[in-house]
Motif scaffolding. Structure first.
Motif, mmCIF file in Angstrom:
data_model
loop_
_atom_site.group_PDB
_atom_site.id
_atom_site.type_symbol
_atom_site.label_atom_id
_atom_site.label_comp_id
_atom_site.label_asym_id
_atom_site.label_seq_id
_atom_site.Cartn_x
_atom_site.Cartn_y
_atom_site.Cartn_z
ATOM 1 N N ALA A 105 2.088 4.814 1.586
ATOM 2 C CA ALA A 105 2.369 4.753 3.006
ATOM 3 C C ALA A 105 1.270 5.602 3.623
ATOM 4 O O ALA A 105 0.829 5.358 4.543
ATOM 5 C CB ALA A 105 3.718 5.770 3.086
ATOM 6 N N HIS A 147 0.772 -1.186 0.142
ATOM 7 C CA HIS A 147 -0.089 0.057 0.005
ATOM 8 C C HIS A 147 1.097 1.195 -0.054
ATOM 9 O O HIS A 147 1.978 1.298 0.508
ATOM 10 C CB HIS A 147 -0.606 -0.126 1.243
ATOM 11 C CG HIS A 147 -1.973 -1.154 1.270
ATOM 12 N ND1 HIS A 147 -1.389 -2.292 1.881
ATOM 13 C CD2 HIS A 147 -3.146 -1.249 1.024
ATOM 14 C CE1 HIS A 147 -2.437 -3.202 1.922
ATOM 15 N NE2 HIS A 147 -3.449 -2.446 1.273
ATOM 16 N N VAL A 193 -7.778 0.719 12.534
ATOM 17 C CA VAL A 193 -8.153 -0.562 13.304
ATOM 18 C C VAL A 193 -8.312 -0.156 14.604
ATOM 19 O O VAL A 193 -8.876 -0.924 15.595
ATOM 20 C CB VAL A 193 -7.212 -1.609 12.920
ATOM 21 C CG1 VAL A 193 -7.196 -2.274 11.517
ATOM 22 C CG2 VAL A 193 -5.974 -1.132 13.270
ATOM 23 N N VAL A 205 -5.264 -7.080 8.896
ATOM 24 C CA VAL A 205 -5.938 -6.041 9.222
ATOM 25 C C VAL A 205 -7.368 -6.947 9.316
ATOM 26 O O VAL A 205 -8.118 -6.539 10.577
ATOM 27 C CB VAL A 205 -6.371 -5.362 8.039
ATOM 28 C CG1 VAL A 205 -7.538 -4.479 8.166
ATOM 29 C CG2 VAL A 205 -5.235 -4.291 7.692
ATOM 30 N N LEU A 244 -1.326 3.134 4.626
ATOM 31 C CA LEU A 244 -0.927 2.240 5.484
ATOM 32 C C LEU A 244 -1.208 3.138 6.852
ATOM 33 O O LEU A 244 -1.654 2.255 8.133
ATOM 34 C CB LEU A 244 0.709 2.027 5.553
ATOM 35 C CG LEU A 244 0.977 0.734 4.847
ATOM 36 C CD1 LEU A 244 2.608 0.567 5.191
ATOM 37 C CD2 LEU A 244 0.382 -0.539 5.498
ATOM 38 N N ALA A 245 -0.920 4.234 7.016
ATOM 39 C CA ALA A 245 -1.077 5.313 8.180
ATOM 40 C C ALA A 245 -2.334 5.280 8.717
ATOM 41 O O ALA A 245 -2.742 5.018 9.587
ATOM 42 C CB ALA A 245 -0.403 6.409 7.959
ATOM 43 N N ILE A 300 -4.887 3.246 7.713
ATOM 44 C CA ILE A 300 -5.522 1.826 8.280
ATOM 45 C C ILE A 300 -4.932 1.506 9.689
ATOM 46 O O ILE A 300 -5.888 1.110 10.568
ATOM 47 C CB ILE A 300 -4.929 0.728 7.401
ATOM 48 C CG1 ILE A 300 -5.592 0.809 5.848
ATOM 49 C CG2 ILE A 300 -5.364 -0.465 7.792
ATOM 50 C CD1 ILE A 300 -4.941 -0.269 5.028
ATOM 51 N N ASP A 301 -3.835 1.803 9.853
ATOM 52 C CA ASP A 301 -3.252 1.669 11.298
ATOM 53 C C ASP A 301 -4.074 2.380 12.324
ATOM 54 O O ASP A 301 -4.454 1.936 13.394
ATOM 55 C CB ASP A 301 -1.891 2.330 11.450
ATOM 56 C CG ASP A 301 -1.313 1.775 12.607
ATOM 57 O OD1 ASP A 301 -1.634 0.712 13.286
ATOM 58 O OD2 ASP A 301 -0.251 2.403 13.337
#
Lengths: 146, 167
Positions: free
Chosen positions: B77, B75, B87, B125, B80-81, B83-84
């Motif tokens: 960056a 993905h 969640v 995820v 990614l940030a 999604i982090d």
């Protein structure tokens, strides 16, 4: 990666940003490339991923025109120094995607003389002081070997 | 029923941005009212919490759709940030995870390079979503060497199939 970076990516000058171009120049001259990160969502941190996307562009890590020329073949060492909150068994079960990204995908741009060293600490969330110290010693020792 | 679409390509003229348009069209055609989170266009800043409206949408979402380019088999960056953070917000009601993506290399090339991005969703995820939703993908491999016909075919496939992949 910004719109400016992306639009430049497939052009003759893919390094649109001066600070990224300076990093790319360092990579071209480097004997080793060392990634140091805490594992997030089983993979590298967004900061590391963004650096890879912006810096390891065509003409630096690989070349799209002249076939699979390995842009990072000059590297003697590709190193990961990596922390995992999860225990080793859980990391093995769920997969280590940071390791996959670097040891497979980035490694594919290396050459026959590129050696990979992987120094990982597992279970960081519950680690004792002595375990942390031992890992740090292992990193220092490992980097002396490389 | 609530679909959240997260888009992460910096260029509005890109194929991925076109795929976003067709994703939204396909979802509306199937009777959904997607909540769009456009990370670049909204100048998403990972140093700040997810905006409250987006966080509420993630909590209520029954489907999460990621529309993004795949760079270095993974993905962007910025996604990614996001999604982090997402969640941690808690996608408690998500029943479907869907990826709409383009990949520069061929299918076999991506397989050799590890497909780490795909595995991030499958293995990191998915277990963080309370209902362990299945992950479905609409992907165009070899986009760097693709023909106009292949790209058009991909966009048509996205619009035609996206409605059936969400819940």
């Amino acid at each position: 990666m910004s719109a400016q970076d992306r639009r430049a990516y497939f052009s003759a000058k893919p390094l649109a940003c001066a600070s990224v171009a300076a990093d790319a120049q360092l990579v071209r001259r480097a004997g080793g490339l060392v990634f140091v990160y805490p594992t997030t969502l089983s993979t590298v941190t967004p900061g590391v991923k963004g650096w890879i996307d912006r810096t390891l562009v065509p003409g630096v890590a690989f070349n799209l025109d002249t076939g699979p020329r390995r842009g990072l073949a000059h590297l003697r060492h590709l190193v990961g120094i990596v922390l995992h909150d999860d225990a080793r068994a859980k990391v093995r079960r769920t997969g280590d995607n940071g390791r996959r990204l670097i040891r497979r995908n980035v490694r594919l741009c290396g050459g026959p003389r590129t050696r990979t060293t992987w120094l990982a600490m597992y279970g960081c969330g519950v680690a004792e002081v002595a375990e942390r110290a031992a890992f740090l010693d292992r990193v220092e020792h490992g980097m002396m070997l490389t | 029923v609530s679909v959240v679409v997260v888009h992460a390509h910096p260029c509005p003229e890109s194929l991925v941005a076109a795929a976003l348009g067709r994703t939204l069209a396909g979802l509306r055609c199937a009777g959904h009212e997607p909540h769009l989170i456009d990370l670049y266009a909204s100048a998403y800043d990972p140093a700040l919490p997810i905006p409250p409206a987006d966080a509420a949408a993630v909590t209520a979402a029954t489907s999460l759709v990621f529309v993004h380019p795949t760079w270095w088999t993974a993905h962007p960056a910025i996604l990614l940030a996001w999604i982090d953070q997402a969640v941690d917000v808690g996608p408690a009601n998500v029943r479907r995870l869907v990826t709409v993506t383009t990949l520069g290399g061929s299918r076999i090339g991506n397989l050799l390079a590890g497909e780490s991005g795909r595995r991030v969703i499958d293995r990191a995820v998915r277990p963080r979503c309370a209902l362990r939703p299945p992950h479905r993908r609409l992907a165009l491999y070899g986009v760097d060497t693709s023909t106009a016909k292949q790209r058009a075919g991909f966009l048509d496939r996205v619009e035609a199939r996206i409605g059936a992949l969400v819940e």
